[in-house]
Design a protein around this motif. Structure first.
Motif, mmCIF file in Angstrom:
data_model
loop_
_atom_site.group_PDB
_atom_site.id
_atom_site.type_symbol
_atom_site.label_atom_id
_atom_site.label_comp_id
_atom_site.label_asym_id
_atom_site.label_seq_id
_atom_site.Cartn_x
_atom_site.Cartn_y
_atom_site.Cartn_z
ATOM 1 N N LEU A 68 0.827 -1.209 0.000
ATOM 2 C CA LEU A 68 0.000 0.000 0.000
ATOM 3 C C LEU A 68 0.862 1.261 0.000
ATOM 4 O O LEU A 68 0.540 2.234 -0.691
ATOM 5 N N ASP A 69 1.965 1.235 0.740
ATOM 6 C CA ASP A 69 2.896 2.375 0.729
ATOM 7 C C ASP A 69 3.458 2.602 -0.673
ATOM 8 O O ASP A 69 3.559 3.739 -1.138
ATOM 9 N N LEU A 71 2.072 1.739 -3.521
ATOM 10 C CA LEU A 71 0.996 2.262 -4.373
ATOM 11 C C LEU A 71 0.771 3.756 -4.129
ATOM 12 O O LEU A 71 0.552 4.520 -5.072
ATOM 13 N N GLN A 72 0.845 4.170 -2.860
ATOM 14 C CA GLN A 72 0.685 5.592 -2.549
ATOM 15 C C GLN A 72 1.826 6.409 -3.151
ATOM 16 O O GLN A 72 1.604 7.526 -3.631
ATOM 17 N N ALA A 73 3.022 5.873 -3.155
ATOM 18 C CA ALA A 73 4.162 6.578 -3.753
ATOM 19 C C ALA A 73 3.974 6.727 -5.257
ATOM 20 O O ALA A 73 4.260 7.792 -5.826
ATOM 21 N N ALA A 75 1.086 6.817 -6.830
ATOM 22 C CA ALA A 75 0.010 7.790 -7.025
ATOM 23 C C ALA A 75 0.513 9.215 -6.802
ATOM 24 O O ALA A 75 0.170 10.130 -7.561
ATOM 25 N N ALA A 76 1.333 9.407 -5.780
ATOM 26 C CA ALA A 76 1.875 10.742 -5.506
ATOM 27 C C ALA A 76 2.764 11.206 -6.658
ATOM 28 O O ALA A 76 2.704 12.372 -7.072
ATOM 29 N N ARG A 79 0.527 12.223 -9.522
ATOM 30 C CA ARG A 79 -0.101 13.528 -9.274
ATOM 31 C C ARG A 79 0.903 14.651 -9.494
ATOM 32 O O ARG A 79 0.594 15.670 -10.104
#
Length: 87
Positions: A68-69, A71-73, A75-76, A79
């Protein structure tokens, strides 16, 4: 694994139904995750029926958190890249 992270253990049929998988697909996934040490698979009785129970191991919880970490990286970064192109 994400479904199992919200409970102590879950009945095979519940996981199958909530994740909208066939018995064979969930069996293959569960075997792979068990071999990796990410879940425990146990058998027990509920009344007269034998049930299969799935539970996330601490190692599985850590692997899920790391995924999950990551995936968040991603996505960031997406963005950030998108906002850079728009300016």
């Amino acid at each position: 694994m994400a479904f199992l992270s919200g409970c102590v253990e879950a009945d095979f049929a519940l996981v199958r139904d909530r994740c909208e998988l066939s018995d064979s697909a969930l069996s293959k996934i569960a075997k792979t995750l068990e071999e990796a040490g990410y879940i425990d698979v146990g058998k027990g009785r509920a009344g007269r029926k034998v049930r299969t129970w799935l539970a996330l191991t601490p190692e599985g919880g850590n692997a899920l958190a790391a995924h999950l970490d990551a995936l968040q990286a991603v996505a960031a970064a997406a963005r950030s890249s998108a906002s850079t192109r728009l300016t």
